[in-house]
Design a protein around this motif. Structure first.
Motif, PDB file in Angstrom:
ATOM      1  N   VAL A 252       5.767   7.840  36.711  1.00  0.00           N
ATOM      2  CA  VAL A 252       6.316   9.343  36.059  1.00  0.00           C
ATOM      3  C   VAL A 252       5.494  10.121  36.613  1.00  0.00           C
ATOM      4  O   VAL A 252       5.844  11.428  37.260  1.00  0.00           O
ATOM      5  CB  VAL A 252       6.649   9.137  34.578  1.00  0.00           C
ATOM      6  CG1 VAL A 252       6.891  10.623  34.354  1.00  0.00           C
ATOM      7  CG2 VAL A 252       7.766   8.132  34.382  1.00  0.00           C
ATOM      8  N   LYS A 253       4.116  10.217  36.496  1.00  0.00           N
ATOM      9  CA  LYS A 253       3.199  11.065  37.031  1.00  0.00           C
ATOM     10  C   LYS A 253       3.225  11.459  38.412  1.00  0.00           C
ATOM     11  O   LYS A 253       3.382  12.511  39.082  1.00  0.00           O
ATOM     12  CB  LYS A 253       1.873  10.675  36.651  1.00  0.00           C
ATOM     13  CG  LYS A 253       0.795  11.746  36.951  1.00  0.00           C
ATOM     14  CD  LYS A 253      -0.784  11.094  36.351  1.00  0.00           C
ATOM     15  CE  LYS A 253      -1.920  12.163  37.044  1.00  0.00           C
ATOM     16  NZ  LYS A 253      -3.200  11.726  36.479  1.00  0.00           N
ATOM     17  N   GLU A 254       3.483  10.359  39.181  1.00  0.00           N
ATOM     18  CA  GLU A 254       3.356  10.487  40.737  1.00  0.00           C
ATOM     19  C   GLU A 254       4.577  11.011  41.204  1.00  0.00           C
ATOM     20  O   GLU A 254       4.780  11.900  41.979  1.00  0.00           O
ATOM     21  CB  GLU A 254       3.147   9.106  41.348  1.00  0.00           C
ATOM     22  CG  GLU A 254       1.706   8.502  41.230  1.00  0.00           C
ATOM     23  CD  GLU A 254       0.667   9.393  41.824  1.00  0.00           C
ATOM     24  OE1 GLU A 254       1.044   9.918  42.862  1.00  0.00           O
ATOM     25  OE2 GLU A 254      -0.505   9.417  41.275  1.00  0.00           O
ATOM     26  N   THR A 255       5.772  10.591  40.508  1.00  0.00           N
ATOM     27  CA  THR A 255       6.993  11.098  40.799  1.00  0.00           C
ATOM     28  C   THR A 255       7.035  12.844  40.369  1.00  0.00           C
ATOM     29  O   THR A 255       7.619  13.689  41.241  1.00  0.00           O
ATOM     30  CB  THR A 255       8.134  10.628  40.040  1.00  0.00           C
ATOM     31  OG1 THR A 255       8.005   9.273  40.202  1.00  0.00           O
ATOM     32  CG2 THR A 255       9.563  10.880  40.490  1.00  0.00           C
ATOM     33  N   LEU A 256       6.640  12.918  39.281  1.00  0.00           N
ATOM     34  CA  LEU A 256       6.375  14.657  38.865  1.00  0.00           C
ATOM     35  C   LEU A 256       5.506  15.414  39.879  1.00  0.00           C
ATOM     36  O   LEU A 256       5.885  16.412  40.198  1.00  0.00           O
ATOM     37  CB  LEU A 256       5.967  14.645  37.492  1.00  0.00           C
ATOM     38  CG  LEU A 256       6.231  16.057  36.867  1.00  0.00           C
ATOM     39  CD1 LEU A 256       7.704  16.515  36.902  1.00  0.00           C
ATOM     40  CD2 LEU A 256       5.746  15.992  35.373  1.00  0.00           C
ATOM     41  N   LEU A 257       4.430  14.878  40.227  1.00  0.00           N
ATOM     42  CA  LEU A 257       3.842  15.420  41.310  1.00  0.00           C
ATOM     43  C   LEU A 257       4.260  15.460  42.732  1.00  0.00           C
ATOM     44  O   LEU A 257       4.007  16.577  43.209  1.00  0.00           O
ATOM     45  CB  LEU A 257       2.291  14.615  41.520  1.00  0.00           C
ATOM     46  CG  LEU A 257       1.380  14.666  40.660  1.00  0.00           C
ATOM     47  CD1 LEU A 257       0.163  13.781  40.934  1.00  0.00           C
ATOM     48  CD2 LEU A 257       0.696  16.099  40.635  1.00  0.00           C
ATOM     49  N   GLY A 258       5.141  14.533  42.806  1.00  0.00           N
ATOM     50  CA  GLY A 258       5.749  14.705  44.351  1.00  0.00           C
ATOM     51  C   GLY A 258       7.120  16.007  44.228  1.00  0.00           C
ATOM     52  O   GLY A 258       7.103  16.708  45.002  1.00  0.00           O
ATOM     53  N   CYS A 259       7.467  15.761  42.976  1.00  0.00           N
ATOM     54  CA  CYS A 259       8.533  16.967  42.729  1.00  0.00           C
ATOM     55  C   CYS A 259       7.984  18.265  42.855  1.00  0.00           C
ATOM     56  O   CYS A 259       8.803  19.055  43.366  1.00  0.00           O
ATOM     57  CB  CYS A 259       9.345  16.713  41.682  1.00  0.00           C
ATOM     58  SG  CYS A 259      10.876  17.750  41.450  1.00  0.00           S
ATOM     59  N   CYS A 260       7.067  18.539  42.303  1.00  0.00           N
ATOM     60  CA  CYS A 260       6.384  19.788  42.276  1.00  0.00           C
ATOM     61  C   CYS A 260       5.977  20.239  43.344  1.00  0.00           C
ATOM     62  O   CYS A 260       6.022  21.382  43.813  1.00  0.00           O
ATOM     63  CB  CYS A 260       5.182  19.638  41.018  1.00  0.00           C
ATOM     64  SG  CYS A 260       5.518  19.642  39.301  1.00  0.00           S
ATOM     65  N   ASN A 261       4.908  19.481  44.308  1.00  0.00           N
ATOM     66  CA  ASN A 261       4.665  19.729  45.566  1.00  0.00           C
ATOM     67  C   ASN A 261       6.004  19.983  46.449  1.00  0.00           C
ATOM     68  O   ASN A 261       5.648  20.990  47.321  1.00  0.00           O
ATOM     69  CB  ASN A 261       3.963  18.457  46.082  1.00  0.00           C
ATOM     70  CG  ASN A 261       2.754  18.477  45.505  1.00  0.00           C
ATOM     71  OD1 ASN A 261       2.097  19.659  44.945  1.00  0.00           O
ATOM     72  ND2 ASN A 261       2.199  17.326  45.277  1.00  0.00           N
ATOM     73  N   GLU A 262       6.955  19.121  46.333  1.00  0.00           N
ATOM     74  CA  GLU A 262       8.384  19.608  46.977  1.00  0.00           C
ATOM     75  C   GLU A 262       8.672  20.967  46.879  1.00  0.00           C
ATOM     76  O   GLU A 262       9.167  21.772  47.634  1.00  0.00           O
ATOM     77  CB  GLU A 262       9.391  18.638  46.713  1.00  0.00           C
ATOM     78  CG  GLU A 262      10.473  18.753  47.703  1.00  0.00           C
ATOM     79  CD  GLU A 262      11.805  18.049  47.005  1.00  0.00           C
ATOM     80  OE1 GLU A 262      12.711  17.789  47.762  1.00  0.00           O
ATOM     81  OE2 GLU A 262      11.708  17.266  46.321  1.00  0.00           O
ATOM     82  N   VAL A 263       8.718  21.225  45.510  1.00  0.00           N
ATOM     83  CA  VAL A 263       9.290  22.844  45.173  1.00  0.00           C
ATOM     84  C   VAL A 263       8.153  23.853  45.716  1.00  0.00           C
ATOM     85  O   VAL A 263       8.787  24.668  46.279  1.00  0.00           O
ATOM     86  CB  VAL A 263       9.313  22.880  43.511  1.00  0.00           C
ATOM     87  CG1 VAL A 263       9.624  24.191  43.174  1.00  0.00           C
ATOM     88  CG2 VAL A 263      10.623  21.757  42.958  1.00  0.00           C
ATOM     89  N   LEU A 264       7.006  23.652  45.648  1.00  0.00           N
ATOM     90  CA  LEU A 264       5.961  24.480  46.016  1.00  0.00           C
ATOM     91  C   LEU A 264       6.223  24.626  47.420  1.00  0.00           C
ATOM     92  O   LEU A 264       6.186  25.814  48.135  1.00  0.00           O
ATOM     93  CB  LEU A 264       4.673  24.127  45.682  1.00  0.00           C
ATOM     94  CG  LEU A 264       4.451  24.208  44.170  1.00  0.00           C
ATOM     95  CD1 LEU A 264       2.955  23.791  43.905  1.00  0.00           C
ATOM     96  CD2 LEU A 264       4.620  25.725  43.721  1.00  0.00           C
ATOM     97  N   GLU A 265       6.381  23.758  48.261  1.00  0.00           N
ATOM     98  CA  GLU A 265       6.367  23.462  49.781  1.00  0.00           C
ATOM     99  C   GLU A 265       7.738  24.428  50.253  1.00  0.00           C
ATOM    100  O   GLU A 265       7.660  25.250  51.026  1.00  0.00           O
ATOM    101  CB  GLU A 265       6.436  22.291  50.292  1.00  0.00           C
ATOM    102  CG  GLU A 265       6.512  22.191  51.733  1.00  0.00           C
ATOM    103  CD  GLU A 265       6.669  20.759  52.350  1.00  0.00           C
ATOM    104  OE1 GLU A 265       6.589  20.682  53.646  1.00  0.00           O
ATOM    105  OE2 GLU A 265       6.864  19.926  51.837  1.00  0.00           O
ATOM    106  N   ASP A 266       8.713  24.023  49.634  1.00  0.00           N
ATOM    107  CA  ASP A 266      10.112  24.887  49.836  1.00  0.00           C
ATOM    108  C   ASP A 266       9.716  26.372  49.380  1.00  0.00           C
ATOM    109  O   ASP A 266      10.524  27.265  50.315  1.00  0.00           O
ATOM    110  CB  ASP A 266      11.137  24.374  48.925  1.00  0.00           C
ATOM    111  CG  ASP A 266      11.529  23.031  49.400  1.00  0.00           C
ATOM    112  OD1 ASP A 266      11.181  22.532  50.558  1.00  0.00           O
ATOM    113  OD2 ASP A 266      12.317  22.338  48.482  1.00  0.00           O
ATOM    114  N   LEU A 267       9.136  26.795  48.410  1.00  0.00           N
ATOM    115  CA  LEU A 267       8.620  28.189  48.083  1.00  0.00           C
ATOM    116  C   LEU A 267       7.919  28.809  49.102  1.00  0.00           C
ATOM    117  O   LEU A 267       8.177  29.940  49.399  1.00  0.00           O
ATOM    118  CB  LEU A 267       8.029  28.191  46.644  1.00  0.00           C
ATOM    119  CG  LEU A 267       7.631  29.585  46.180  1.00  0.00           C
ATOM    120  CD1 LEU A 267       9.039  30.354  46.054  1.00  0.00           C
ATOM    121  CD2 LEU A 267       6.751  29.605  45.138  1.00  0.00           C
ATOM    122  N   THR A 268       6.955  28.056  49.776  1.00  0.00           N
ATOM    123  CA  THR A 268       5.940  28.828  50.489  1.00  0.00           C
ATOM    124  C   THR A 268       6.355  28.699  51.933  1.00  0.00           C
ATOM    125  O   THR A 268       6.075  29.661  52.859  1.00  0.00           O
ATOM    126  CB  THR A 268       4.445  28.392  50.337  1.00  0.00           C
ATOM    127  OG1 THR A 268       4.645  26.704  50.553  1.00  0.00           O
ATOM    128  CG2 THR A 268       4.060  28.536  49.153  1.00  0.00           C
TER     129      THR A 268
END
Length: 608
Positions: A252-268
Motif C-alpha cells: 500500500v505504501k509503495e502504491t500510494l507513493l507511485g500514485c502521488c508521484n504520478e499526480v505530481l509529474e502530471d502537474l509539473t
C-alpha cells in the motif's frame, strides 16, 4: 488466644485470632483483583462479551446492556449480529423471506406494521426481488455477509465489482466506521520539474469499531482504489514496483507513493505547461488595462495594448519550467545601489556657455542657440543620472515590503486576554523584513532567453519603437545604458524588485471549486547594464506566512468536499465522506518539505 478489634459498621468487638493480619491489605488486594477480572472478563470489550455478541439472541441483550452503560462502540459492534438487524427492512433474513412465495407476504406485513410502506410494496413483487437478488444490496449478498467465512468471499466480490461501501459493510457488520490517525508526507523539491514524494509514514492508525479483518480489508480497498481507476483500468508505470512488495502494508505504501508521484509529474510536466497560454493571456489583459489608465508622458512610453500571444514566448516559458530550482531559506533583500558623485556642472557645459558668450559679439545667434540646447541637454543627462539610483533603491524597498508583509487575516481570531491589543495609530515598522520564504530561481542562459523573449514581446508595440524604428531604438537603448552605467559606483549590475499579486477567487482543484485568498510575491531580477542588457537571474519569493495561510484555507475548504464525488466507487456510502485534519508544513532541509497531517478523521456511513 487473640485480640479484640472494634468493627464500626456492626458496632461489635470482634475476636481476631493470633497469627492473622489485622489490616485490610489482603482484602483490598482481593477486591482489586476481582474488579480487574470483572473488567477484562465481563467488561464491554472482554472476550466473553465479544463472544456473546456473535450469538443473535444474546447479542440483542448485549446491545441493550452496552447502550445502558453508554458504550457506543460496543453497542454498534453487538448490533451487527443481532436479530434486530437481520429482521430490519434491509436485513438478511428479511431479504431472504422476500424471495419465497408466502413468506414474502409475512415480510410485507411486518414491514407495513413498522411503517416501511414502500419496502412492503416491493416485498410483494417476487419477480423484482429475484431479479435484484444478485445485486450489491440483494438477498444473496446480505446472506453471504451474515455467514462467517463466506463474508470474506463477499468482500472480495464487492471490491472487484467496485462496491467499496458494501465491501466494508461485509467485514465490519456495523452501520458506521471511523478512521483516525496521523500521516507524514516527505517531498523532494530540489527542482520544480523533479517534484516528488520521497516517503509516506502513518502512525496512530485506529479503526472504530474494531472488527475482524477490518485493517486488512481497508488496506485492500485503498490499494484497489489507487491501482485501478473507476473504469477498471490499471494505472500507469509507477505502480509496477508495488507488485514486488512483500507485505500488504508495504505494498500500500509503495502504491500510494507511485500514485502521488504520478499526480505530481502530471502537474509539473503537463498541467503547468498547458496553463501557460491562459496565464499569459490573463497577464496581458491586466497589463493592457494598466497601460490604458496611465496618462502624461507614460502614455507615450508604454504601449496601448500588448499583442496577441506568441508561440515563441510560450515555448520559452515551457522550457524554463524544467530549469527552475526551488529551496527554502531566509529571504534577504537586495543590496542598495551606490551612486557616483555627479556634479551640477561639467566641462561640456562650461565650454558651451563660453561659446554662447563669444557668439554674442559675432552675432552668431545660431551657434549660441545650439550651445544653449547642448547645455540644457547635458543638464538633463546629469539630472537623470542623479535620479536613477535613488529611484531604484526606493522602488525596490517599497516593492519588497509590499511583497513580504504579513498577509491579511482570512479567519477572524479572537485575541487572548493576555495578549495586548494592537493600536492602529501606532507607527508601522519601517524595517526591511527578512522572513523565511519559498524561493524559486531561474538563472543563467534560460533566464537570459526568457527575458529576451519578454523584451521583444513588450517593446514591439511601444510608441517610441514605432517612432524611431528598430535601429533608432537600439541606438537610444545603448545611449541610455551608458548613461545609467556612469551613475552607479561599482559593477553595473542593478537588482530590480517587482511586487506581483494573484487576486483571490475560485479555483478548480481536483474537479472542485475552492476559494483561495490573494497571493502576493516578489519577483527579483538581476539586470546587467551593458550595450546589450540582459537578466542573469530571476527569483520568485513567497513568504512562509503566505504559504501557511493558503494551507489553512485549503484544509478548511477540503472539509466541505464530498470525497464520493471524486470516484464513482465511493458512491455507495450513505452519507458524505469528509476529510478532517490539521495540516502543518515544515522544512527539515532546504529542498525537502514535510507535510504533517495530524488528527485525521474520516467518518464512513455504511449502507444498511
Amino acid at each position: 488466644m487473640g485480640d479484640r478489634v472494634f468493627d464500626p459498621r456492626r458496632g461489635l468487638a470482634l475476636h481476631v485470632p493470633q497469627g492473622r493480619p489485622q489490616t485490610t491489605e489482603v482484602a483490598q488486594a482481593g477486591r482489586r483483583n476481582w474488579q480487574t477480572w470483572q473488567t477484562h472478563a465481563l467488561g464491554a470489550n472482554s472476550l466473553l462479551a465479544k463472544a456473546g455478541e456473535h450469538v443473535p439472541l444474546l447479542a440483542d441483550g448485549l446491545v441493550c446492556l452496552h447502550k445502558y452503560r453508554g458504550q457506543t462502540e460496543a453497542e454498534e459492534r453487538a448490533r451487527a449480529f443481532s436479530l434486530q438487524k437481520h429482521l430490519s427492512k434491509d436485513g438478511a433474513l428479511t431479504k431472504l423471506a422476500e424471495l419465497l412465495p408466502g413468506s414474502n407476504l409475512l415480510a410485507a406485513a411486518m414491514l407495513h406494521i413498522r411503517g416501511h410502506h414502500r419496502e412492503a410494496q416491493e416485498a410483494l413483487n417476487l419477480l423484482k426481488n429475484w431479479r435484484d437478488c444478485g445485486s450489491a444490496d440483494g438477498a444473496l449478498a446480505k446472506v453471504a455477509e451474515m455467514l462467517p467465512g463466506v463474508d470474506v468471499i463477499a468482500f472480495g466480490v464487492h471490491v472487484n465489482a467496485g462496491n467499496f461501501a458494501q465491501a466494508l459493510r461485509s467485514i465490519s457488520k456495523t452501520q458506521w466506521t471511523d478512521v483516525t490517525g496521523d500521516v507524514i508526507i516527505s517531498f523532494d523539491l530540489a527542482t520544480l520539474h523533479g517534484f516528488s514524494v520521497s516517503d509516506i509514514q502513518a502512525s496512530n492508525l485506529e479503526v472504530i469499531p474494531v472488527a475482524s479483518f477490518m485493517y486488512g480489508g481497508l488496506l485492500d480497498i485503498v490499494t484497489n482504489l489507487i491501482e485501478v481507476n473507476s473504469r477498471g483500468q490499471k494505472r500507469s508505470r509507477f505502480l509496477r514496483a508495488a507488485a514486488s512488495s512483500t507485505t500488504p502494508v508495504h505494498r500500500v505504501k509503495e502504491t500510494l507513493l507511485g500514485c502521488c508521484n504520478e499526480v505530481l509529474e502530471d502537474l509539473t510536466q503537463e498541467t503547468l505547461p498547458e496553463m501557460i497560454p491562459e496565464l499569459l493571456d490573463s497577464a496581458a489583459m491586466a497589463a493592457t488595462s494598466y497601460f490604458q489608465s496611465q496618462k502624461g508622458y507614460m502614455s507615450f512610453l508604454l504601449p496601448k495594448a500588448l499583442p496577441a500571444k506568441q508561440q515563441e514566448l510560450e515555448k520559452e516559458f515551457q522550457r524554463s519550467l524544467e530549469k527552475v530550482t526551488v529551496c527554502h531559506k531566509r529571504a534577504i533583500p537586495v543590496e542598495v545601489l551606490r551612486q557616483k558623485e555627479i556634479g551640477k556642472f561639467g566641462s561640456a557645459e562650461v565650454i558651451a556657455t563660453s561659446t554662447c558668450c563669444l557668439g554674442l559679439g559675432l552675432h552668431s545667434v545660431g551657434l549660441a542657440c545650439v550651445a544653449g540646447c547642448f547645455c540644457g541637454f547635458s543638464q538633463l543627462r546629469r539630472w537623470l543620472q542623479r535620479q536613477f539610483v535613488p529611484l531604484v533603491n526606493s522602488q525596490n524597498e517599497q516593492a519588497w515590503n509590499d511583497a513580504t508583509k504579513e498577509p491579511t487575516q482570512v479567519f477572524i481570531r479572537r485575541p487572548s486576554p493576555m495578549e495586548p491589543e494592537k493600536s492602529e495609530s501606532q507607527p508601522s515598522d519601517r524595517k526591511v523584513r527578512m522572513p523565511f520564504a519559498l524561493i524559486a530561481e531561474l538563472h543563467g542562459e534560460p533566464a537570459e532567453r526568457l527575458t529576451a523573449a519578454l523584451g521583444r514581446y513588450f517593446c514591439q508595440e511601444m510608441p517610441l519603437m514605432k517612432l524611431l524604428g528598430h535601429r533608432g531604438f537600439h541606438l537610444l537603448q545603448r545611449w541610455m545604458m551608458g548613461l545609467l552605467t556612469q551613475s552607479i559606483d561599482g559593477v553595473p549590475v542593478v537588482p530590480l524588485v517587482l511586487h506581483a499579486e494573484v487576486g483571490e477567487g475560485l479555483y478548480s482543484i481536483c474537479g472542485q471549486s475552492l476559494w483561495l485568498p490573494s497571493v502576493s510575491f516578489a519577483v527579483v531580477l538581476e539586470c546587467h547594464l551593458s550595450a546589450e542588457p540582459f537578466v542573469s537571474t530571476i527569483q520568485i519569493v513567497v513568504t512562509d506566512d503566505l504559504v501557511d495561510q493558503v494551507l489553512d484555507v485549503l484544509q478548511t475548504g477540503i472539509r466541505g468536499i464530498d470525497l464520493r464525488q471524486l470516484d464513482s466507487r465511493l458512491a455507495g456510502f450513505a452519507e458524505p465522506i469528509n476529510l478532517y485534519c490539521k495540516a502543518l508544513l515544515s522544512w527539515p532541509q532546504a529542498s525537502s518539505p514535510r507535510l504533517d497531517l495530524r488528527d485525521i478523521k474520516i467518518h464512513l456511513q455504511l449502507p444498511s
